[in-house]
Write an enzyme that holds these catalytic residues in place. Sequence first.
Site: not given
Length: 460
Positions: A17-19
């Site tokens: 997961m990022n942003d």
Amino acid sequence: MSLPRPRVHLAPARNWMNDPNGLVHIHGRWHAFFQYNPEGNDWGNMSWGHASSSDLLHWEEHPVALPHRPGEQIFSGSVVAGPGSTLTAFYTSAYAHGIQAQSRATSVDGGLTWTPDAANPVLDRGSADFRDPKVIALPDGGWLMLAVEAVERRVVFYASDDLDTWRETGAYGPLGPEDVVWECPDLVRLEIEGTDATAWVLLLSTNPVGDDADPSGSAMHYVVGDLVDGVFRAEENALVPVDHGRDLYAGVTFHGAPGGTAVMLAWMSNWRYAHAVPTAPWRGAMSLPRTLGLRRIAGVLRLVQHPVLPVDLDDVPSPAAGVTPHAVIEVHPDPAATGILRLRLEGATDAAVEIVHDPATRTLAVSRSGEVARTLHPDFAGTRTAPLLETGAGAFTIVLDGPLLEVFADRGATVLSHLVTLGGGPVTVHATAEGSEAPAVRIVALADDAQEGLAAPAAA
Ligand code: FRU
């Protein structure tokens, strides 16, 4: 060594997961979409994952909302409520042929399933670095979209009456360091504490690029100003850090939060070493949600952040003693003693985090040390020092949730957010003060119920 899962922070059950994307509050529930790889715990196959929560602390994960497709990854963007009972998402289509353009999708079931627009992409400048659309509702009606020309270091603005036809209204930038890309803009109108006045604040994330990239890595900034004819205008053209730690990026706010409050979630990692963070089968977590405000300190308007905390510290009858890697630690330096206060958190291995509060120099420093920190990445271990803006003697709060450490000082005006490698075993807290016996330290353990009922996300 694998780091433990957080209990009261949003993190996917598995995979990368990022942003945060498409943060929206509807029907009494907080929905967070996020950059997600449905096929592994490294960056790739970018899609929108989805989770929702009634309290911003306990999250239920839902099936992938917008999956990548052959030739098209789904990069960051936003969601607004409308038109009518529909939800509209704007996101970046990152095409394999190199163009980045903005696309639209709608949901009529509260965000669970989405239909991309047949006319996608709906905004195309023929650019390879045009991304991260954030749509906001304007106070007097209508919509404004912010996106970046990332390499040019510009935020570009578009206005619309119907979320359908967009008219370019102008741009802000470039400014600040040159060897960075600009990413994930947001624009919020915040109240100035103790007044009836408001100001507009531009939130912006920057990531160093190139052979000589700044080893401190990616970071978030803000600029205070105004919104004039659909374009942001700075009071003073300078990027001010949102957070003095190493790990806060791509923060954006929820659309439709009750009372118009600006509630921000950010990715708690750093592009410099995000790929190397030792967690499995998941990788990546969000910060605690933070309500944003402005306070005038020594004549300057400063961003203040107040975390949504899992416990009401005033309601805790007696300090829950003990050692746990999931705790809220409240520190009250003794103003009469005014000495250097050291708080050392030690994990079961040689990992340690040291927090040093120095009222004389008015600084608050956080260091990461130990074998896991040193081997994680050459640029991971070390010290970050933040200037304290107020009296220098106030209380501060530390939230430790497994690998996530957030320190809130100066009544929210100074924040440091860090990934830490203390591990999942017991953590001991040693407090020493130069000038007095022992500082008042209150430790409240975080309950273990947080991720209960977490549904496994379906494969894309
Ligand atoms: C920021 C970012 C965005 C992009 C997304 C891709 O962290 O690089 O600019 O849309 O991540 O995952």
